[in-house]
Design a protein around this motif. Structure first.
Motif, PDB file in Angstrom:
ATOM      1  N   SER A  45       0.989  -1.214  -0.531  1.00 25.17           N
ATOM      2  CA  SER A  45      -0.316   0.215   0.384  1.00 25.17           C
ATOM      3  C   SER A  45       0.994   0.830   0.310  1.00 25.17           C
ATOM      4  CB  SER A  45      -0.915   0.060   0.833  1.00 25.17           C
ATOM      5  OG  SER A  45      -1.564  -1.104   0.920  1.00 25.17           O
ATOM      6  N   ALA A  48       2.225   2.014  -2.990  1.00 22.60           N
ATOM      7  CA  ALA A  48       1.149   2.326  -4.206  1.00 22.60           C
ATOM      8  C   ALA A  48       0.906   3.462  -4.213  1.00 22.60           C
ATOM      9  CB  ALA A  48      -0.374   2.082  -4.527  1.00 22.60           C
ATOM     10  N   GLY A  49       0.806   4.287  -2.847  1.00 24.98           N
ATOM     11  CA  GLY A  49       0.370   5.910  -2.387  1.00 24.98           C
ATOM     12  C   GLY A  49      -0.732   5.804  -1.645  1.00 24.98           C
ATOM     13  N   ARG A  50      -1.111   4.752  -1.302  1.00 28.78           N
ATOM     14  CA  ARG A  50      -1.928   5.020  -0.589  1.00 28.78           C
ATOM     15  C   ARG A  50      -1.633   6.306   1.211  1.00 28.78           C
ATOM     16  NH1 ARG A  50      -7.129   1.631  -0.239  1.00 28.78           N
ATOM     17  NH2 ARG A  50      -5.627   0.034  -0.579  1.00 28.78           N
ATOM     18  N   GLU A  51      -3.207   6.878   1.020  1.00 25.49           N
ATOM     19  CA  GLU A  51      -2.195   7.989   1.630  1.00 25.49           C
ATOM     20  C   GLU A  51      -3.238   8.110   3.467  1.00 25.49           C
ATOM     21  OE1 GLU A  51      -5.412  11.031  -0.724  1.00 25.49           O
ATOM     22  OE2 GLU A  51      -3.492  10.849  -2.124  1.00 25.49           O
ATOM     23  N   GLY A  71       2.289  11.227  -5.712  1.00 23.87           N
ATOM     24  CA  GLY A  71       0.265  10.739  -5.823  1.00 23.87           C
ATOM     25  C   GLY A  71       0.478   9.728  -5.980  1.00 23.87           C
ATOM     26  N   ALA A  72      -0.748   8.675  -5.872  1.00 18.61           N
ATOM     27  CA  ALA A  72      -0.222   7.349  -6.498  1.00 18.61           C
ATOM     28  C   ALA A  72      -1.176   7.535  -8.084  1.00 18.61           C
ATOM     29  CB  ALA A  72      -1.855   6.903  -5.974  1.00 18.61           C
ATOM     30  N   GLU A  73      -1.847   8.287  -8.591  1.00 24.78           N
ATOM     31  CA  GLU A  73      -2.148   8.191  -9.936  1.00 24.78           C
ATOM     32  C   GLU A  73      -0.600   8.491 -10.523  1.00 24.78           C
ATOM     33  OE1 GLU A  73      -2.376  10.372  -8.039  1.00 24.78           O
ATOM     34  OE2 GLU A  73      -3.767  12.039  -8.644  1.00 24.78           O
ATOM     35  N   ALA A  76       1.726   5.259 -11.177  1.00 24.41           N
ATOM     36  CA  ALA A  76       1.243   4.525 -11.602  1.00 24.41           C
ATOM     37  C   ALA A  76       2.379   5.095 -13.283  1.00 24.41           C
ATOM     38  CB  ALA A  76      -0.199   4.341 -11.642  1.00 24.41           C
ATOM     39  N   LEU A  82       0.047  -2.109  -9.241  1.00 25.59           N
ATOM     40  CA  LEU A  82       0.105  -2.973  -7.860  1.00 25.59           C
ATOM     41  C   LEU A  82      -1.285  -3.817  -8.532  1.00 25.59           C
ATOM     42  CD1 LEU A  82      -0.178  -3.506  -4.945  1.00 25.59           C
ATOM     43  CD2 LEU A  82      -2.139  -1.612  -3.976  1.00 25.59           C
ATOM     44  N   PHE A  84      -4.209  -5.718  -6.231  1.00 26.33           N
ATOM     45  CA  PHE A  84      -4.674  -5.709  -5.188  1.00 26.33           C
ATOM     46  C   PHE A  84      -5.445  -7.022  -4.668  1.00 26.33           C
ATOM     47  CE2 PHE A  84      -6.520  -0.901  -4.356  1.00 26.33           C
ATOM     48  CZ  PHE A  84      -5.889  -0.654  -4.936  1.00 26.33           C
TER      49      PHE A  84
ATOM     50  N   PHE B 383      -9.277   5.555  -5.019  1.00 17.22           N
ATOM     51  CA  PHE B 383      -8.216   5.187  -5.061  1.00 17.22           C
ATOM     52  C   PHE B 383      -7.377   3.751  -5.784  1.00 17.22           C
ATOM     53  CE2 PHE B 383      -4.494   2.140  -3.026  1.00 17.22           C
ATOM     54  CZ  PHE B 383      -3.142   2.840  -3.428  1.00 17.22           C
ATOM     55  N   ARG B 386      -7.211   5.690  -9.236  1.00 18.63           N
ATOM     56  CA  ARG B 386      -6.326   6.410  -8.940  1.00 18.63           C
ATOM     57  C   ARG B 386      -4.507   5.752  -9.318  1.00 18.63           C
ATOM     58  NH1 ARG B 386      -5.168   9.923  -4.269  1.00 18.63           N
ATOM     59  NH2 ARG B 386      -3.495  10.591  -4.780  1.00 18.63           N
ATOM     60  N   ALA B 387      -4.801   4.676  -8.362  1.00 20.94           N
ATOM     61  CA  ALA B 387      -3.748   3.507  -8.828  1.00 20.94           C
ATOM     62  C   ALA B 387      -3.080   3.243 -10.063  1.00 20.94           C
ATOM     63  CB  ALA B 387      -3.655   1.809  -7.606  1.00 20.94           C
ATOM     64  N   ARG B 388      -4.520   3.408 -11.491  1.00 28.98           N
ATOM     65  CA  ARG B 388      -4.052   2.749 -12.565  1.00 28.98           C
ATOM     66  C   ARG B 388      -4.069   3.582 -12.812  1.00 28.98           C
ATOM     67  NH1 ARG B 388      -4.377  -1.353 -10.070  1.00 28.98           N
ATOM     68  NH2 ARG B 388      -5.598  -3.415 -10.109  1.00 28.98           N
ATOM     69  N   GLY B 389      -3.762   5.378 -12.674  1.00 28.90           N
ATOM     70  CA  GLY B 389      -2.533   6.053 -13.299  1.00 28.90           C
ATOM     71  C   GLY B 389      -4.148   7.314 -13.799  1.00 28.90           C
ATOM     72  N   LEU B 390      -5.207   7.083 -13.724  1.00 38.98           N
ATOM     73  CA  LEU B 390      -6.289   8.117 -13.738  1.00 38.98           C
ATOM     74  C   LEU B 390      -6.026   8.558 -12.970  1.00 38.98           C
ATOM     75  CD1 LEU B 390      -7.826   5.767 -15.042  1.00 38.98           C
ATOM     76  CD2 LEU B 390     -10.035   6.433 -14.679  1.00 38.98           C
TER      77      LEU B 390
END
Lengths: 252, 430
Positions: A45, A48-51, A71-73, A76, A82, A84, B383, B386-390
């Motif tokens: 996590s 991957a950038g979970r805040e 940031g998470a995006e 990526a 990640l 999940f 989340f 976002r974790a996929r790039g959006l």
């Protein structure tokens, strides 16, 4: 590719990671094993950038960039993926639609043109075949009404579509029957190249029969307490974690 | 003391209409106006104690000074046109028909003309339908009946399918303009037609649109009526939508509200013939300090009918939304299927929703359900995306579009549906 140094992270003031050191180079597969509550999923996590997690100490460098700054995006977009442990169901958002948006936002970040619709559809066809994902699943709402196995295959399908440099598989094997496990592992293996790398987080040695790691690390109480070649996984399967925990207790 | 004050407000408000010229009026129209005027004498503006208006204070609406102002200005209507619907656009500016900038392409079996023209030209139809079902105890509907200038008259003849949908474009030009647009839409037996009515301000604000839409759907007719409300953020809008549905008819009404200081929709549907199918849907997106209030009422009067209601909204900033959906299943309406849902997403801590589903059932063999939800966006889903790039923005927009999709699928005019989709996207852009 990625270098984690003395990483400390906590949630709600509770320290979970207590000094992780790990380096992964292109082409490598690293397995991270460990008992429940050792911090495996937290590590995934945090990367991957979970805040919700607070980084209290240490650094993570990805391809020369300070990952913790992004940031998470953007992580990526830099090439981290990640898979999940519990893929989220998103009613009303089609798999295909969201992947198209994802791919084009990633391309935009990299200064590339949007992918032509024809190429995109071709890619969908090719990559969904890789994980034997039914075409209809690809166009349905994200994970909505998917079985456990379908959700995990969908994760690998998305990974295949996004072609990350570093994939982090967070207990992708949990809850999978043998057939689904084989399909998922097969997908991961086919995507492996000299340029990308994977961190495979798992509770069971079983997955490592299918995805053969170059290194195995044991995470316990927020630290990597032992690293070794793939044979370490077999040893863990046989002896459990208690002998390592004892060593750790003595060291402490 | 307060009574005198209220009287004064009403008199003051009504004095605006004293100067109007209704030279085009027929006897039937005059009679309707006179009856309404008489009823207004006995009615007061609703207060916070009026249950039906509990959440919507109309003080600011009725205490504003308005004017009636016909406009002959040169107006470019292109920004308001809907792709594919340019062939039938009836334009009303400040409530007055503008033939010079309207386009009507004749279609077999379709009458589309100004109501003022229809009063004489289609006197028989006008006399049998006009103001026959509008609630007699609602002051705003009566004000419209008494003082309306114009509106669209649309008639789909028996067994005729109108290939082209009709767009009623209502524009307001100038500040503090009051309009009483009045549309009358009649679908004869076995007819089929689609209509969009949209409301916009050209410039200025603080206008008040007091609209009445009457729809009559005869036996086995297929009618779709869409409303787009996007007036200036300082403007007021009160609408009465009155629907009468006969045997085996299929009627859909969709209400989209994007802007307006206070917007109130009173939708009343009488399902008066067996085997009818009624679909009523809405999407609202209030922001800042806006208020959107949808009051709907479906009266199931006869057996074997089905109604589906879906209202959804995204409420931002300090905005308020009200949903009050009443479904009344009368004693004879056995085998009624009535479903109602209202779902809300609050984007800010200061946003408010008052959601009140009301089922009243007097028949004993029916299937009815209602549900109301209020929530925030799913953080976990954001989340994941976002974790996929959006970006967070794209993720939120994707989730909200998905939220709106179930409402939008009831829009049968493809280009209008796309337009609404775009407006939702733009409405969410910060």
């Amino acid at each position: 590719m990625i270098k984690i140094e003395n990483l400390h992270a906590s949630i709600d003031g509770q320290p979970i990671l207590k000094g992780i050191n790990l380096e992964v180079k292109p082409g490598e597969v690293h397995a991270i094993m460990g008992p429940n509550g050792s911090g495996k999923s937290t590590l995934a996590s945090v990367l991957a950038g979970r805040e919700e997690y607070e980084i209290t100490e240490g650094s993570v460098t990805f391809e020369g960039k300070d990952l913790l700054d992004l940031g998470a995006e953007d992580r990526a977009r830099e090439g981290i993926f990640l898979a999940f442990q519990y893929p989220v169901e998103i009613p009303g958002v089609s798999n295909i639609n969201f992947l198209k948006t994802a791919i084009n936002e990633i391309r935009k970040y990299r200064g590339e043109e949007p992918m032509p619709a024809k190429d995109f559809l071709k890619l969908v066809k090719e990559k969904s075949a890789l994980v034997e994902l039914d075409n209809s699943l690809a166009s349905r709402s994200v994970n909505e009404g998917f079985s456990g196995g379908e959700k995990k295959r969908n994760e690998i399908f998305q990974m295949a579509m996004l072609e990350p440099k570093l994939s982090i598989l967070d207990e992708t094997d949990s809850g999978l029957d043998i057939d689904a496990l084989r399909i998922v592992a097969n997908g991961v293996n086919k995507l492996k190249s000299a340029d990308n790398a994977s961190i495979v987080i798992t509770h069971y040695q079983r997955l490592l029969d299918y995805i053969v790691p170059d290194f195995v690390h044991v995470l316990y109480n927020g630290k990597i307490i032992k690293s070794g070649p793939k044979e370490l996984a077999l040893e863990l399967e046989e002896k459990g974690y208690d002998w390592l925990k004892k060593d750790q207790a003595i060291e402490a | 003391m307060s009574e005198i004050a209220t009287m004064n407000v009403k008199e003051q408000f009504l004095s605006t209409f004293g100067v109007q010229d209704f030279h085009f009026d027929t006897e039937a129209s005059k009679a309707a106006r006179n009856e309404a005027t008489k009823r207004i004498e006995g009615l007061e503006f609703p207060t916070s104690k009026t249950e039906y208006w509990k959440y919507t204070r109309i003080n600011r609406i009725v205490k504003t000074e308005y004017k009636i102002a016909e406009s002959t200005a040169t107006i470019d209507i292109t920004p308001f046109l809907i792709e594919g619907m340019e062939k039938n656009v009836m334009v009303f500016v400040n409530g007055f028909y503008r033939a010079d900038i309207s386009t009507i392409t004749s279609q077999e079996g379709v009458i589309a003309c100004a109501l003022s023209e229809a009063k004489e030209k289609h006197a028989e139809l006008f006399a049998s339908y006009f103001s026959k079902k509008v609630p007699v105890d609602e002051i705003f509907a009566n004000i419209n009946t008494a003082f309306h200038q114009d509106g669209a008259f649309i008639h789909f003849a028996e067994k005729q399918k109108a290939d082209q949908p009709i767009h009623i474009l209502n524009l307001v030009e100038g500040d503090q303009i009051i309009t009483n647009p009045r549309n009358l839409i009649i679908g004869e037996a076995f007819s089929e037609g689609k209509v969009v009515t949209s409301y916009h301000n050209l410039n200025g604000g603080k206008s008040f649109t007091n609209a009445v839409n009457e729809c009559f759907a005869a036996e086995n007719s297929y009618l779709e009526f869409n409303k787009l409300q996007e007036e200036d953020g300082t403007s007021f809008h009160i609408a009465t939508d009155q629907v009468q549905q006969e045997k085996s008819g299929n009627f859909t009404i969709n209400t989209f509200t994007f802007n307006g200081d206070i917007v109130r929709n009173n939708l009343n549907i009488a399902v008066a013939g067996e085997n009818g199918y009624t679909s009523l849907n809405g999407f609202y997106l209030p922001k800042e300090k806006q208020l959107v209030d949808n009051h709907t009422r479906v009266d199931h009067l006869v057996p074997h009918c089905e109604s589906h209601e879906l209202y959804r909204g995204v409420i931002d900033d300090k905005a308020t939304a009200v949903f009050n959906g009443k479904v009344m299943v009368h004693r004879d309406a056995q085998k009624t299927n009535a479903f109602q849902a209202n779902n809300n997403v609050l984007l800010s801590d200061d946003a408010t929703i008052n959601s009140k589903p009301e089922l009243e059932i007097y028949a004993d063999d029916v299937k009815c359900s209602h549900g109301s939800t209020i929530g925030q966006l799913d953080e976990e889903a954001i989340f994941y995306l976002r974790a996929r790039g959006l970006s967070e923005d794209s993720a939120i927009r994707l989730l909200l579009n998905a939220f709106a999709a179930d409402v939008l699928e009831h829009v049968g005019i493809e280009s209008f549906r796309q337009l609404i989709e775009e407006k939702i996207e733009n409405g969410l852009k910060k």
